[in-house]
Design an enzyme around this catalytic site. Structure first.
Site, short mmCIF file in Angstrom:
data_model
loop_
_atom_site.label_atom_id
_atom_site.label_comp_id
_atom_site.label_asym_id
_atom_site.label_seq_id
_atom_site.Cartn_x
_atom_site.Cartn_y
_atom_site.Cartn_z
N GLU A 52 -21.89 112.66 73.02
CA GLU A 52 -20.70 111.97 73.53
C GLU A 52 -20.10 112.73 74.71
O GLU A 52 -20.03 113.96 74.70
CB GLU A 52 -19.67 111.89 72.38
CG GLU A 52 -18.31 111.36 72.77
CD GLU A 52 -17.34 111.28 71.58
OE1 GLU A 52 -17.78 111.43 70.41
OE2 GLU A 52 -16.16 111.07 71.83
N GLU A 112 -10.40 111.07 78.31
CA GLU A 112 -9.39 110.53 77.39
C GLU A 112 -7.98 110.78 77.93
O GLU A 112 -7.72 111.82 78.55
CB GLU A 112 -9.53 111.15 76.01
CG GLU A 112 -10.77 110.66 75.29
CD GLU A 112 -10.87 111.19 73.88
OE1 GLU A 112 -10.95 110.38 72.95
OE2 GLU A 112 -10.86 112.42 73.71
#
Ligand SMILES: *[C@@H]1O[C@H](CO)[C@@H](O)[C@H](O)[C@H]1NC(C)=O
Ligand SMILES: *[C@@H]1O[C@H](CO)[C@@H](O)[C@H](O)[C@H]1NC(C)=O
Ligand SMILES: *[C@@H]1O[C@H](CO)[C@@H](O)[C@H](O)[C@H]1NC(C)=O
Ligand SMILES: *[C@@H]1O[C@H](CO)[C@@H](O)[C@H](O)[C@H]1NC(C)=O
Ligand SMILES: *[C@@H]1O[C@H](CO)[C@@H](O)[C@H](O)[C@H]1NC(C)=O
Ligand SMILES: *[C@@H]1O[C@H](CO)[C@@H](O)[C@H](O)[C@H]1NC(C)=O
Ligand SMILES: *[C@@H]1O[C@H](CO)[C@@H](O)[C@H](O)[C@H]1NC(C)=O
Ligand SMILES: *[C@@H]1O[C@H](CO)[C@@H](O)[C@H](O)[C@H]1NC(C)=O
Length: 367
Positions: free
Chosen positions: A167, A171
């Site tokens: 991943e 964010e």
């Protein structure tokens, strides 16, 4: 406290239907032959929710139980309208030519202004919105032009996610509108401390579009904002006990607006997100939802082996080095309703037919 290890977008948006079904699959227990595909959420089954996007080959019955992951295609995605987005993932059949994105959870809109902007919505009822690209990429550069949410407890995210949970993240906790957080995970392993970093000094990320880039190459991982490098990680620097803890497996990219600040979240997650969501916020009351805008997403593929016209998907094979799956190209269908003998006979049928074919082959040689 900023940038907690965030695998939470996955779990907080888990589809109830998928969660409710089947045996669980995990690192110690793979799926049975009768329900061979291990879903993103760790449940075994035979349908699209299990064998398509997110299907984990390592926890499935065999490495080839999941359908191949549709190969990368260079693209400039704009959102004049939402016609390339399938709004209900349960109708997705694996044909990545038909749609560029599927909505895994939640609701979207289009502003129909400024050339069209995709809007992700979060309401008290919908549990947030997540879109996944239908295609995967195996190294390359992906950029999203976004305006983030600005509300405490709500996180805007633009990430890449592989089926074995490699991943790479951008964010944006909603109460911070002048910074972005980069992070990465190798095979879902949450390290202490995690690999999160904060890029500061941005003009208001809610009011202004910025370009957020993930430049994922075989040896180097780079995060950029508006074309400027803000962070670099070299694969050579990620080695732990001889294993490069570095993303190496084909990934989809995902856009999401998720409710991290809910009472059921871990306390650390709530704090990271800037507190609990306030559904009495004037913006929410006025619009009926919280939101984030995306005006475009560009992707440039950089496959280790150049793709040819007959390549349809990525498949996993035995580990190439310790704890690192090998990835190969295939020309088999990526479609759940594909040619019989591939996955038209999803799950059991396919495996049984394969077993019978092998048995007959062996018998044939004995006779
Ligand atoms: C793994 O799955 C098996 C089989 O469903 C289950 O019994 C076990 O509790 C699971 N292990 C973990 C750590 O979740
Ligand atoms: C914007 O376009 C979508 C189709 O993409 C349509 O459904 C919607 O009604 C339009 N909205 C407005 C405000 O015109
Ligand atoms: C998606 O379609 C399925 C099957 O028709 C339906 O049960 C489900 O409610 C739909 N989901 C959404 C979010 O509309
Ligand atoms: C996939 O979708 C494209 C575009 O809609 C269509 O032309 C093609 O026939 C579909 N392929 C399959 C195998 O369904
Ligand atoms: C995508 O590429 C097009 C064409 O090069 C460019 O005009 C646009 O600004 C790019 N958008 C993003 C989000 O990078
Ligand atoms: C956002 O929330 C975090 C965590 O609660 C806090 O440390 C930070 O000061 C808040 N930022 C702003 C701009 O309010
Ligand atoms: C291959 O690597 C995975 C991690 O990606 C590990 O769980 C598995 O045990 C390895 N398999 C072998 C045979 O070494
Ligand atoms: C698909 O690959 C197989 C070998 O893996 C080959 O025999 C076959 O000709 C290929 N089919 C196409 C359409 O390229």
């Amino acid at each position: 406290m900023h940038s907690l290890a965030v695998l939470l977008p996955l779990f907080s948006l888990a589809l109830p239907l998928v969660r409710a079904q089947g045996a669980t699959c995990n690192v110690t227990t793979a799926c049975p032959m009768s329900a061979p595909c291990c879903s993103e959420f760790g449940f075994c089954g035979t349908t699209e929710a299990f064998c398509l996007g997110g299907c984990n080959p390592l926890y499935s019955y065999s490495l080839d139980s999941c359908l191949p992951n549709p190969v990368c295609e260079n693209a400039v995605h704009t959102f004049a309208d939402n016609s390339r987005i399938l709004t209900n993932a349960s109708f997705y059949d694996g044909n990545a030519s038909a749609y560029d994105f599927v909505v895994d959870n939640g609701n979207i809109m289009n502003t129909n202004t400024s050339g069209g902007e995709l809007v992700m919505l979060l309401t008290q009822e919908n549990g947030g919105t997540r879109l996944s690209s239908t295609r995967y990429f195996h190294y390359g550069t992906v950029t999203a032009r976004m305006k983030t949410g600005r509300w405490a407890g709500i996180v805007t995210a633009f990430i890449t996610m592989s089926n074995v949970k490699d991943e790479i993240d951008w964010e944006f906790p909603g109460n911070e509108t002048t910074s972005g957080q980069s992070n990465y995970f190798w095979q879902g392993v949450v390290t202490t401390p995690n690999h999160g970093e904060v890029a500061t000094g941005l003009t208001d990320t809610y009011a202004n579009y910025h370009d957020y880039t993930i430049d994922w190459q075989q040896d180097t991982l780079t995060w950029l904002i508006d074309g400027k490098v803000v962070r670099t990680v070299n694969k050579a620097d990620t080695i732990v006990n001889g294993v490069a803890e570095y993303p190496t497996t084909p990934a989809r990219f995902q856009l999401s607006l998720w409710p991290a600040g809910t009472a059921s979240s871990a306390q650390g997650t709530i704090e990271w997100a800037g507190g609990l969501i306030d559904y009495n916020d004037p913006d929410y009351v006025a619009a009926g939802h919280f939101y984030a805008f995306i005006s475009g997403v560009n992707i440039t593929c950089n496959d280790p082996t150049a793709l040819t016209a007959s390549d349809t998907g990525y498949v996993y094979g035995p580990n190439s080095t310790t704890n690192t799956p090998s990835v190969a190209l295939t020309n088999a269908t990526t479609n759940i309703n594909g040619a019989p003998g591939l996955r038209g006979l999803a799950g059991t049928g396919f495996q049984v037919i394969l077993a019978i074919t092998l048995a007959v082959g062996v018998l044939g040689q004995l006779l």
